[in-house]
Design an enzyme around this catalytic site. Structure first.
Site, PDB file in Angstrom:
ATOM      1  N   LYS A   1      13.015  -7.590  38.203  1.00  0.00           N
ATOM      2  CA  LYS A   1      12.318  -6.979  37.065  1.00  0.00           C
ATOM      3  C   LYS A   1      10.964  -6.374  37.364  1.00  0.00           C
ATOM      4  CE  LYS A   1      12.940  -7.597  33.055  1.00  0.00           C
ATOM      5  NZ  LYS A   1      12.710  -8.018  31.690  1.00  0.00           N
TER       6      LYS A   1
ATOM      7  N   SER B   1       8.718 -10.573  37.024  1.00  0.00           N
ATOM      8  CA  SER B   1       9.136 -11.726  36.238  1.00  0.00           C
ATOM      9  C   SER B   1       9.130 -12.948  37.153  1.00  0.00           C
ATOM     10  CB  SER B   1      10.542 -11.475  35.694  1.00  0.00           C
ATOM     11  OG  SER B   1      11.200 -12.702  35.450  1.00  0.00           O
TER      12      SER B   1
ATOM     13  N   THR C   1      13.211  12.669  15.616  1.00  0.00           N
ATOM     14  CA  THR C   1      12.748  12.144  14.339  1.00  0.00           C
ATOM     15  C   THR C   1      13.666  10.960  14.066  1.00  0.00           C
ATOM     16  OG1 THR C   1      14.226  13.520  13.037  1.00  0.00           O
ATOM     17  CG2 THR C   1      12.053  14.444  13.461  1.00  0.00           C
ATOM     18  N   HIS C   2      13.176   9.932  13.431  1.00  0.00           N
ATOM     19  CA  HIS C   2      13.947   8.695  13.220  1.00  0.00           C
ATOM     20  C   HIS C   2      14.451   8.104  14.539  1.00  0.00           C
ATOM     21  CE1 HIS C   2      14.189   9.997   8.950  1.00  0.00           C
ATOM     22  NE2 HIS C   2      14.404  11.186   9.487  1.00  0.00           N
TER      23      HIS C   2
ATOM     24  N   SER D   1     -26.384 -18.450  16.054  1.00  0.00           N
ATOM     25  CA  SER D   1     -25.629 -17.286  16.543  1.00  0.00           C
ATOM     26  C   SER D   1     -26.070 -16.935  17.960  1.00  0.00           C
ATOM     27  CB  SER D   1     -25.846 -16.091  15.614  1.00  0.00           C
ATOM     28  OG  SER D   1     -27.227 -15.835  15.437  1.00  0.00           O
TER      29      SER D   1
ATOM     30  N   TYR E   1     -29.500  -9.548   1.961  1.00  0.00           N
ATOM     31  CA  TYR E   1     -28.955 -10.289   3.104  1.00  0.00           C
ATOM     32  C   TYR E   1     -28.385 -11.628   2.664  1.00  0.00           C
ATOM     33  CZ  TYR E   1     -28.423 -12.729   7.501  1.00  0.00           C
ATOM     34  OH  TYR E   1     -27.887 -13.425   8.549  1.00  0.00           O
TER      35      TYR E   1
ATOM     36  N   LYS F   1     -20.743 -10.062  13.970  1.00  0.00           N
ATOM     37  CA  LYS F   1     -20.912  -9.632  15.362  1.00  0.00           C
ATOM     38  C   LYS F   1     -19.724  -9.876  16.279  1.00  0.00           C
ATOM     39  CE  LYS F   1     -25.733 -10.390  14.716  1.00  0.00           C
ATOM     40  NZ  LYS F   1     -25.385 -10.960  13.389  1.00  0.00           N
TER      41      LYS F   1
ATOM     42  N   GLU G   1       2.496  -3.067  26.769  1.00  0.00           N
ATOM     43  CA  GLU G   1       2.804  -4.126  25.801  1.00  0.00           C
ATOM     44  C   GLU G   1       1.530  -4.814  25.319  1.00  0.00           C
ATOM     45  OE1 GLU G   1       7.249  -5.664  26.982  1.00  0.00           O
ATOM     46  OE2 GLU G   1       5.613  -6.246  28.267  1.00  0.00           O
TER      47      GLU G   1
ATOM     48  N   ASN H   1       8.042  -5.177  34.745  1.00  0.00           N
ATOM     49  CA  ASN H   1       7.760  -5.189  33.299  1.00  0.00           C
ATOM     50  C   ASN H   1       6.568  -4.323  32.920  1.00  0.00           C
ATOM     51  OD1 ASN H   1       9.857  -6.989  32.815  1.00  0.00           O
ATOM     52  ND2 ASN H   1       8.545  -8.764  33.189  1.00  0.00           N
TER      53      ASN H   1
ATOM     54  N   GLN I   1     -23.880 -12.912   9.297  1.00  0.00           N
ATOM     55  CA  GLN I   1     -23.935 -13.294  10.714  1.00  0.00           C
ATOM     56  C   GLN I   1     -22.537 -13.238  11.355  1.00  0.00           C
ATOM     57  OE1 GLN I   1     -26.805 -16.294  12.207  1.00  0.00           O
ATOM     58  NE2 GLN I   1     -24.990 -17.552  12.532  1.00  0.00           N
TER      59      GLN I   1
ATOM     60  N   ASN J   1     -34.226 -10.031   8.937  1.00  0.00           N
ATOM     61  CA  ASN J   1     -33.199  -9.223   8.272  1.00  0.00           C
ATOM     62  C   ASN J   1     -33.224  -7.760   8.723  1.00  0.00           C
ATOM     63  OD1 ASN J   1     -32.709 -11.579   7.014  1.00  0.00           O
ATOM     64  ND2 ASN J   1     -33.417 -10.979   4.978  1.00  0.00           N
TER      65      ASN J   1
HETATM   66  N1  ARG Z   1     -28.845 -14.592  13.041  1.00  0.00           N
HETATM   67  C1  ARG Z   1     -28.914 -13.848  11.835  1.00  0.00           C
HETATM   68  C2  ARG Z   1     -27.755 -12.864  11.768  1.00  0.00           C
HETATM   69  O1  ARG Z   1     -27.144 -12.630  12.749  1.00  0.00           O
HETATM   70  C3  ARG Z   1     -30.190 -13.090  11.786  1.00  0.00           C
HETATM   71  C4  ARG Z   1     -30.711 -12.839  10.423  1.00  0.00           C
HETATM   72  C5  ARG Z   1     -31.114 -14.080   9.784  1.00  0.00           C
HETATM   73  N2  ARG Z   1     -31.828 -13.889   8.580  1.00  0.00           N
HETATM   74  C6  ARG Z   1     -32.003 -14.900   7.728  1.00  0.00           C
HETATM   75  N3  ARG Z   1     -32.701 -14.632   6.673  1.00  0.00           N
HETATM   76  N4  ARG Z   1     -31.495 -16.086   7.882  1.00  0.00           N
HETATM   77  O2  ARG Z   1     -27.434 -12.331  10.729  1.00  0.00           O
END
Ligand code: ARG
Length: 466
Positions: A283, A277, A155-156, A23, A317, A325, A290, A285, A322, A110
């Site tokens: 045009k 355009s 309305t509508h 990650s 966990y 994010k 949008e 736009n 992971q 964790n």
């Molecule tokens: N890179 C992991 C995450 O984003 C960190 C935690 C990893 N923990 C583990 N026990 N493998 O969640």
């Protein structure tokens, strides 16, 4: 075999696994939170007698050095390090030796990732509050200039009753205020420290979780470690908050798109925030609204993605987590740029009151006022008044005139009981200003509402400066 966890393994991980498992390409965004978390953890370990003063000093200097390397672009982010936590710790140990290896005492990745990601997300709740306030300020400026500008309330998507444009924008100010409240309440609810939960069950080391919570600016310490290391509610909440906010932005965008069409002609977006355009030279736009409308879908995708990731996870966990994010990073970035560009588009657009008022003269917007007149002045039951008004509207259609411009004689023909004092009731401005009930569109009421929002954002700024 250079992995931090390689002790129980006899063969190296394949590079395909490294790529799949890592990650570090995206979680490096959390480097500051990670270093601050480690500094707080080491400080606490020293206070508790788990690290010596000298070890703490080495760790602190080392982490500061790592931070400098990251910020200058010198730091080498390696896929084989898996995530930023291990990348940073490895570099620290390379810099300071054995003391670096002690940093992870009484901690797990964790609780580490839970601290980093939670703190990053908490801060973003507040950044978005600020950006929303800045947007509200610009919307307020336009709203305050148009508390007497008539616009068809619908309305509508059909003409319904005349309102003023300031009142219409006031509806969006109400939505943005609720958005701010949602970000703030998520901030408060989730401001609890995961540090010290370790892998899932706490730690036998004599840690002090209050100390690290204080150092990191958390309000309190989380109650149950098993929950804490697998809790991603804070991430779901910011995604929901952004989704709801984007839904509001998308509704306003939809109106801006319609209003800037020839059919409406209520506003003109500035050249700076419009596009042309490639084939049709005439045009202009509305790409900005949008795209705002389009990006809303993408943010919903991230919310649904994370809800789905979380729904089947046994405690505590799991690596699935992971996946939390990227969607959050993307949604926050989208929210930040969306708020900024919408603010600019609103600030630079031209409002066309003449076209708004012209549009009010179509669709018999004062029909409800005629019915109200019949009830109030002629003592006619509302249902009957509704019917009589319907006939007046039909007459207007036949003559090709709007009710607000109809001559008195035609009304008298429809019902004897109607007197000349009906005429002011049919005027559109009168109709708008007659709606004086609390929260209504009458200019006096609109001004009250706008004052309320102005006071709200001013108070908000003072609060946050504390
Ligand atoms: N890179 C992991 C995450 O984003 C960190 C935690 C990893 N923990 C583990 N026990 N493998 O969640």
């Amino acid at each position: 075999m250079d992995k931090m966890w390689s002790g129980r393994f006899s063969a190296s991980a394949s590079s395909l696994l490294d790529q799949f498992n890592a990650s570090i390409m995206f979680d490096r965004k959390l480097y500051l939170e990670d270093i601050e978390g480690s500094l707080a953890h080491a400080t606490m370990l020293e206070k508790q007698g788990i690290l010596t003063k000298e070890e703490l000093k080495q760790i602190t200097d080392g982490l500061n050095q790592v931070r400098t390397e990251i910020e200058s672009g010198e730091f080498e982010w390696k896929i084989s390090d898996e995530d930023l936590h291990m990348g940073i710790e490895k570099r620290l140990t390379a810099l300071i030796g054995d003391a670096g290896k002690k940093l992870h005492t009484a901690r797990s990745r964790n609780d580490q990732v839970a601290v980093d990601f939670r703190r990053w997300t908490l801060k973003k709740n507040l950044v978005l509050v600020e950006a929303l306030k800045a947007l509200m300020k610009e919307v307020l400026v336009v709203a305050e200039q148009h508390t007497e500008t008539l616009i068809p309330g619908m309305t509508h998507l059909q003409h319904a009753q005349p309102i003023n444009f300031g009142f219409h924008l006031g509806a969006y100010l109400s939505m943005f205020k609720r958005d701010i409240e949602r970000f703030e309440s998520s901030y408060e609810r989730n401001n609890v420290s995961p540090l010290g939960c370790a892998a899932l069950a706490g730690t036998p080391h004599n840690v002090n979780r209050e100390t690290t919570a204080d150092l990191l600016g958390f309000d309190s310490v989380s109650v149950n470690c098993l929950d804490t290391v697998s809790d991603r509610d804070f991430a779901l909440e910011i995604l929901f908050n952004i989704s709801t906010m984007m839904m509001h932005i998308s509704r306003l965008s939809e109106e801006l798109i319609m209003w800037s069409s020839y059919e409406f002609g209520f506003v003109e977006l500035s050249d700076e925030y419009s596009t042309g355009s490639s084939i049709m030279p005439q045009k202009k736009n509305p790409d900005v609204p949008e795209l705002l409308r389009g990006k809303t879908g993408r943010v919903y995708g991230s919310l649904m993605g994370l809800l789905t990731v979380m729904k089947g996870l046994p405690l505590a966990y799991n690596k699935d987590t992971q996946e939390d994010k990227e969607g959050v990073f993307d949604a926050v970035e989208t929210a930040e740029i969306s708020l900024e560009i919408l603010k600019e588009a609103i600030k630079t657009m031209t409002v066309k009151p003449h076209n708004m008022e012209k549009a009010c003269a179509i669709g018999h917007l004062s029909a409800t006022d005629l019915a109200d007149y019949l009830v109030e002045k002629c003592n006619i039951p509302f249902r009957e008044a509704h019917f009589i008004t319907g006939r007046a509207v039909a007459k207007g259609e036949e003559l090709g005139v709007d009710l607000s411009a109809m001559e008195f004689k035609y009304l008298k023909e429809i019902d004897e009981r109607i007197n000349e004092d009906v005429m002011p009731y049919l005027a559109l401005r009168h109709s708008m200003n007659a709606r004086t009930s609390q929260g209504g569109t009458a200019t006096v009421r609109t001004l009250e509402q706008l004052e309320f929002f102005r006071a709200y954002i001013t108070e908000q700024s003072e609060d946050l400066n504390v």
